[in-house]
Design an enzyme around this catalytic site. Structure first.
Site, mmCIF file in Angstrom:
data_model
loop_
_atom_site.group_PDB
_atom_site.id
_atom_site.type_symbol
_atom_site.label_atom_id
_atom_site.label_comp_id
_atom_site.label_asym_id
_atom_site.label_seq_id
_atom_site.Cartn_x
_atom_site.Cartn_y
_atom_site.Cartn_z
ATOM 1 N N ASP A 90 0.857 -1.181 0.000
ATOM 2 C CA ASP A 90 0.000 0.000 0.000
ATOM 3 C C ASP A 90 0.900 1.239 0.000
ATOM 4 O O ASP A 90 2.123 1.113 -0.121
ATOM 5 C CB ASP A 90 -0.966 -0.017 1.191
ATOM 6 C CG ASP A 90 -0.252 -0.032 2.544
ATOM 7 O OD1 ASP A 90 0.952 0.306 2.613
ATOM 8 O OD2 ASP A 90 -0.902 -0.383 3.534
ATOM 9 N N SER A 91 0.322 2.424 0.129
ATOM 10 C CA SER A 91 1.120 3.646 0.041
ATOM 11 C C SER A 91 2.140 3.747 1.175
ATOM 12 O O SER A 91 3.267 4.205 0.967
ATOM 13 C CB SER A 91 0.219 4.881 0.024
ATOM 14 O OG SER A 91 -0.587 4.925 1.183
#
Length: 137
Positions: A90-91
Site C-alpha cells: 500500500d502507500s
C-alpha cells in the site's frame, strides 16, 4: 455520423548507437492513454518513454529490499516488472520501501519522484540515476 480515431507512435534511430561491450540498449516502457470520448492528446494523456536500464545487481538489491519490507516468502516471484500494488504494497509500504532504498544506497529521493515509482524496475532506474548524480565523497 461516423467517427474514426487512431494513434500511432514510431521510434527510429537516426544514427547507430555506440555501445560498450557490456552495455545494452533497450526500450522498457511506452504507454499512451487517451480520453474515451476524445482524440488522443498529450495534454490529457499519459505518455512515458524510459530508456534507462539499471544494472542487474541494482535490480537484485531492490528486489531483496522489497521482499524484506513486505515480508514476502522466498518463493514469491519478484521481477523487474513487478508492480508494488500487485504484490500487496500500500502507500505506506511504498514509503517504507523508498526509505530503505535511500538508506541502502546513500541517496535522497524527493517526495515527488517517490510517488511515481510503481515497479521494481522504476525504483532501480531511479536509484541508478541518483547514484550517478551523487557527488563523490
Amino acid at each position: 455520423m461516423a467517427c474514426v480515431s487512431a494513434a500511432s507512435v514510431t521510434f527510429r534511430a537516426l544514427s547507430k548507437p555506440s555501445l560498450k561491450s557490456n552495455e545494452t540498449s533497450s526500450l522498457k516502457i511506452v504507454s499512451l492513454g487517451y480520453r474515451r470520448n476524445g482524440f488522443p492528446s498529450l495534454r490529457s494523456s499519459r505518455f512515458r518513454v524510459s530508456c534507462a536500464q539499471a544494472k542487474p545487481e541494482t535490480v537484485d538489491k531492490v528486489c531483496e529490499i522489497v521482499r524484506k519490507q513486505l515480508a514476502l516468502p522466498a518463493e514469491a516471484e519478484l521481477t523487474p516488472e513487478s508492480k508494488f500494488s500487485a504484490i500487496g504494497a500500500d502507500s505506506l509500504d511504498t514509503v517504507e520501501i523508498v526509505m530503505a532504498l535511500e538508506e541502502e544506497f546513500g541517496i535522497s529521493v524527493e517526495e515527488e519522484s517517490s510517488q511515481n515509482i510503481t515497479t521494481v524496475q522504476e525504483a532501480a532506474d531511479m536509484i541508478e540515476k541518483l547514484v550517478q548524480k551523487k557527488p563523490e565523497a
